[in-house]
Design an enzyme around this catalytic site. Structure first.
Site, PDB file in Angstrom:
ATOM      1  N   LYS A   2      17.074 -28.822  -4.632  1.00 37.46           N
ATOM      2  CA  LYS A   2      16.265 -27.636  -4.953  1.00 37.46           C
ATOM      3  C   LYS A   2      14.786 -27.891  -4.605  1.00 37.46           C
ATOM      4  O   LYS A   2      14.122 -27.049  -3.999  1.00 37.46           O
ATOM      5  CB  LYS A   2      16.394 -27.348  -6.458  1.00 37.46           C
ATOM      6  CG  LYS A   2      15.729 -26.061  -6.901  1.00 37.46           C
ATOM      7  CD  LYS A   2      15.569 -26.047  -8.400  1.00 37.46           C
ATOM      8  CE  LYS A   2      16.329 -24.951  -9.062  1.00 37.46           C
ATOM      9  NZ  LYS A   2      16.155 -24.935 -10.522  1.00 37.46           N
ATOM     10  N   CYS A  18      18.760 -13.377 -21.431  1.00 36.17           N
ATOM     11  CA  CYS A  18      17.785 -13.509 -22.522  1.00 36.17           C
ATOM     12  C   CYS A  18      18.158 -12.767 -23.805  1.00 36.17           C
ATOM     13  O   CYS A  18      18.273 -13.388 -24.862  1.00 36.17           O
ATOM     14  CB  CYS A  18      16.425 -13.042 -22.043  1.00 36.17           C
ATOM     15  SG  CYS A  18      15.930 -13.887 -20.540  1.00 36.17           S
TER      16      CYS A  18
HETATM   17  C1  UGA Z   1      13.779  -9.793 -21.123  1.00 34.81           C
HETATM   18  C2  UGA Z   1      12.441  -9.320 -21.709  1.00 34.81           C
HETATM   19  O1  UGA Z   1      12.213  -7.951 -21.350  1.00 34.81           O
HETATM   20  C3  UGA Z   1      11.281 -10.183 -21.202  1.00 34.81           C
HETATM   21  O2  UGA Z   1      10.072  -9.781 -21.832  1.00 34.81           O
HETATM   22  C4  UGA Z   1      11.589 -11.633 -21.576  1.00 34.81           C
HETATM   23  O3  UGA Z   1      10.568 -12.508 -21.137  1.00 34.81           O
HETATM   24  C5  UGA Z   1      12.891 -12.039 -20.925  1.00 34.81           C
HETATM   25  O4  UGA Z   1      13.946 -11.187 -21.407  1.00 34.81           O
HETATM   26  C6  UGA Z   1      13.150 -13.475 -21.300  1.00 34.81           C
HETATM   27  O5  UGA Z   1      13.303 -13.757 -22.489  1.00 34.81           O
HETATM   28  O6  UGA Z   1      13.065 -14.357 -20.428  1.00 34.81           O
HETATM   29  P1  UGA Z   1      15.091  -9.426 -18.810  1.00 34.81           P
HETATM   30  O7  UGA Z   1      16.241 -10.093 -19.478  1.00 34.81           O
HETATM   31  O8  UGA Z   1      14.698  -9.814 -17.441  1.00 34.81           O
HETATM   32  O9  UGA Z   1      13.754  -9.582 -19.712  1.00 34.81           O
HETATM   33  O10 UGA Z   1      15.486  -7.895 -18.738  1.00 34.81           O
HETATM   34  P2  UGA Z   1      15.005  -6.493 -19.354  1.00 34.81           P
HETATM   35  O11 UGA Z   1      14.326  -5.709 -18.308  1.00 34.81           O
HETATM   36  O12 UGA Z   1      14.291  -6.675 -20.618  1.00 34.81           O
HETATM   37  O13 UGA Z   1      16.430  -5.826 -19.645  1.00 34.81           O
HETATM   38  C7  UGA Z   1      17.381  -6.429 -20.509  1.00 34.81           C
HETATM   39  C8  UGA Z   1      18.623  -5.586 -20.617  1.00 34.81           C
HETATM   40  O14 UGA Z   1      18.362  -4.364 -21.305  1.00 34.81           O
HETATM   41  C9  UGA Z   1      19.229  -5.164 -19.273  1.00 34.81           C
HETATM   42  O15 UGA Z   1      20.616  -5.264 -19.347  1.00 34.81           O
HETATM   43  C10 UGA Z   1      18.783  -3.715 -19.111  1.00 34.81           C
HETATM   44  O16 UGA Z   1      19.627  -2.962 -18.296  1.00 34.81           O
HETATM   45  C11 UGA Z   1      18.829  -3.259 -20.551  1.00 34.81           C
HETATM   46  N1  UGA Z   1      17.957  -2.091 -20.839  1.00 34.81           N
HETATM   47  C12 UGA Z   1      16.615  -2.213 -20.756  1.00 34.81           C
HETATM   48  C13 UGA Z   1      18.542  -0.886 -21.235  1.00 34.81           C
HETATM   49  O17 UGA Z   1      19.788  -0.752 -21.318  1.00 34.81           O
HETATM   50  N2  UGA Z   1      17.718   0.168 -21.538  1.00 34.81           N
HETATM   51  C14 UGA Z   1      16.364   0.074 -21.479  1.00 34.81           C
HETATM   52  O18 UGA Z   1      15.671   1.071 -21.791  1.00 34.81           O
HETATM   53  C15 UGA Z   1      15.804  -1.143 -21.068  1.00 34.81           C
END
Ligand code: UGA
Length: 436
Positions: A35, A263
Site C-alpha cells: 500500500k 461508521c
Molecule cells: C458518517 C458521519 O456522517 C461522519 O461525520 C463520520 O465522520 C463518519 O460516519 C465516521 O464516523 O467516520 P459516512 O458513514 O461516510 O459518515 O456516511 P453518511 O453520509 O453519514 O451516511 C451514513 C448512512 O446514512 C448511509 O447509509 C446513508 O445512505 C444514510 N443516510 C444519510 C440516510 O439514509 N438518510 C440521510 O438523510 C442521511
C-alpha cells in the site's frame, strides 16, 4: 509543522493529504508495504473524490511522503496522529482496540520527548487514558501528551468536510497541546470554523454521540415514512415541515433503505457496549440498531410483493450510499440475497463498487451501465442516489424494460415525472403511482 500519521486508511490518508496541503510536512505510515509503495506513486486504494489529485500534488511539492517505518518517521516529528482502524470486535459489539494498543506500544519505543499524540481513530471513552498508561509503562521518564481529536469525515465528501468542518473537537487540558492544535488547524481557524476544547473523555464521547444521533434521525424518519405510506402522507413534506424548526434542522432527514457504512452501525453498537460497561444503558440506540436491521431485511419482501417471484430485476447501486465504493453494511447485502433465493434474475450496475468477492451476490450478473440493467427487466430498483441515476433518460428506460416498474428506495424521482411517464412507481414514504 512536521507531522506523522499512523494508519494510511481512509481517515489517515484524507488527514495527511489535507494537512500537507496546508503546508505541513506530513509522513503517512502504514504497516502494509505494498500500500505504501502504491501511495508513494500517488495510487489511492479507495474511491474518494479529489483525494488522488490532492495526494499527487502534495507528493510533488514534497509536503507529503509515505513510509512503513514508524521509528524513522517519529524521529522526524513530535506531532503524531493515530488513525488506525477500530472495527467491531469478532467476539461482540464492542470496538476492537488491538490496532490502537499495538500502535501505542510501538510508538512508545521511539517517541521523542514532548511529543503530542493525537487520537483521530474513533475510540470508546477512556481509550486515550489507556494509551497514556501503555506509553508511560514502557517509557516512564518521557514527557508526552495524548489528546483526542475525532474525525467527522463523510465518505464521498471527506476533503470538503476536513477543510470546512462544522467544528473541530479537541480533548485536552494541556496548554502546549492546545497551541500545537491551533497551528495544525491554522487554515480552518483562519476561516473561523468553531473549535471546541474539552476533556479527553468528553471528546471521545462527542464522536460516538454525533454518529448515534444522526443514525437515530435516520431511523426516526424511516419509521415516519412507513406511517406515511399507510396513511397517504408524504415524508418529504414532513421532513421539510419539521426541518424548518430551527431546533430540529433540515439535515439527515432523507428516508431511505436504512443506514449502512463502516461508521454508524459500528459506532452505535460500540456506544451501546460502553453504556453496558458503565451501567448507563443506551436503550434508544438499541432500538435504532434493531429497527435498522429489520428495515434492511424487510425491503427484499417489499420488492417481492411488488413484482412476484421468478422475475427479472435490475439493481442500480449497491454501495451503502452514493459517491463511495464502500460496501460495508450496505442495504444491498440484505436485499439482493433475498431476491436471489426467490429465483429472481438479478442484474446489477454500480459506478464504483468493487465487483469482486461479494459472496452475497453470487448468481447475480454485473453490467456496465444502467441501461443494460434496465433492458428486459420487470422492475428497476434504486438503492443509492448517484447523480448519474438522477439523470437517466427515463423515456428510453421505459422503452427497454419489459414492465415499467421502478422501486426507488432513495426518492430520486418526483411523483409527477413518474406519473407523466406512466411508470408504476414505488418510493419511500410517498404515494405509490400505479397507472394501470
Ligand atoms: C458518517 C458521519 O456522517 C461522519 O461525520 C463520520 O465522520 C463518519 O460516519 C465516521 O464516523 O467516520 P459516512 O458513514 O461516510 O459518515 O456516511 P453518511 O453520509 O453519514 O451516511 C451514513 C448512512 O446514512 C448511509 O447509509 C446513508 O445512505 C444514510 N443516510 C444519510 C440516510 O439514509 N438518510 C440521510 O438523510 C442521511
Amino acid at each position: 509543522m512536521n507531522i506523522t500519521i499512523i494508519g494510511s486508511g481512509y481517515v489517515g490518508l484524507v488527514t495527511g493529504a489535507c494537512l500537507s496541503d496546508a503546508g505541513h510536512k506530513v509522513i503517512c505510515v502504514d504497516k502494509d508495504k505494498s500500500k505504501i509503495a502504491n501511495l508513494s506513486r500517488g495510487q489511492i486504494p479507495i474511491y474518494e473524490p479529489g483525494l488522488e489529485t490532492l495526494v499527487k500534488k502534495n507528493i510533488k511539492e514534497e509536503n507529503l511522503s509515505f513510509s512503513s517505518n514508524i521509528k524513522s518517521s517519529l524521529n522526524a516529528s513530535k506531532i503524531i496522529f493515530i488513525a488506525v482502524g477500530t472495527p467491531t470486535s469478532l467476539e461482540g459489539d464492542n470496538a476492537d482496540l488491538s490496532q490502537i494498543y499495538s500502535c501505542a506500544k510501538e510508538i512508545s519505543e521511539s517517541l521523542r520527548d514532548e511529543s503530542i499524540i493525537i487520537v483521530k481513530s474513533t475510540v470508546p471513552v477512556g481509550t486515550c487514558d489507556r494509551i497514556e498508561e501503555i506509553i508511560s509503562e514502557k517509557n516512564p521518564t518521557k514527557k508526552f501528551e495524548v489528546i483526542s481529536n475525532p474525525e467527522f469525515l463523510r465518505e464521498g465528501s471527506a476533503i470538503r468536510d476536513f477543510e470546512n468542518p462544522d467544528r473541530i473537537v479537541v480533548g485536552t487540558s494541556s496548554k502546549n497541546a492546545i497551541e500545537s492544535i491551533k497551528e495544525i488547524y491554522k487554515r480552518q481557524i483562519k476561516k473561523e470554523y468553531p473549535i471546541i476544547f474539552t476533556s479527553r473523555k468528553s471528546s471521545e464521547l462527542i464522536k460516538y454521540a454525533s454518529n448515534s444521533m444522526l443514525a437515530m434521525r435516520i431511523i426516526f424518519i424511516n419509521e415516519i415514512a412507513d406511517l406515511c405510506e399507510k396513511v397517504g402522507a408524504n415524508v418529504e413534506d414532513i421532513a421539510n415541515g419539521i426541518g424548518l424548526d430551527k431546533r430540529i434542522g433540515p439535515h439527515f432527514l432523507n428516508a431511505g433503505p436504512g443506514f449502512g457504512g463502516s461508521c454508524f452501525p459500528k459506532d452505535a453498537r460500540a456506544l451501546i457496549e460502553s453504556g453496558e460497561e458503565f451501567k448507563a444503558p443506551q436503550n434508544l440506540l438499541k432500538a435504532v440498531i434493531d429497527g435498522n436491521e429489520r428495515r434492511k431485511l424487510n425491503l427484499g419482501d417489499r420488492i417481492l410483493e411488488v413484482i412476484g417471484e421468478n422475475k427479472k430485476v435490475g439493481i442500480l447501486g449497491v454501495t451503502f450510499k452514493a459517491n463511495t465504493d464502500d460496501m460495508r453494511e450496505a442495504p444491498s447485502l440484505s436485499i439482493i440475497p433475498k431476491l436471489l433465493k426467490k429465483n429472481i434474475n438479478v442484474s446489477i450496475y454500480d459506478p464504483e463498487a468493487n465487483k469482486e468477492n461479494i459472496n452475497e451476490f453470487y448468481g447475480a450478473e454485473w453490467k456496465d451501465d444502467a441501461y443494460s440493467v434496465a433492458k428486459n427487466s420487470d422492475c428497476l430498483i434504486i438503492l443509492t442516489e448517484w447523480n448519474e441515476f438522477k439523470e437517466l433518460d427515463l423515456k428510453k428506460i421505459k422503452d427497454i424494460m419489459t414492465r415499467p416498474i421502478i422501486v426507488d428506495f432513495r426518492n430520486i424521482f418526483s411523483l409527477k415525472e413518474m406519473e407523466d411517464l406512466n411508470f408504476e412507481y414505488h418510493s419511500v414514504g410517498r404515494n405509490t403511482i400505479n397507472t394501470k
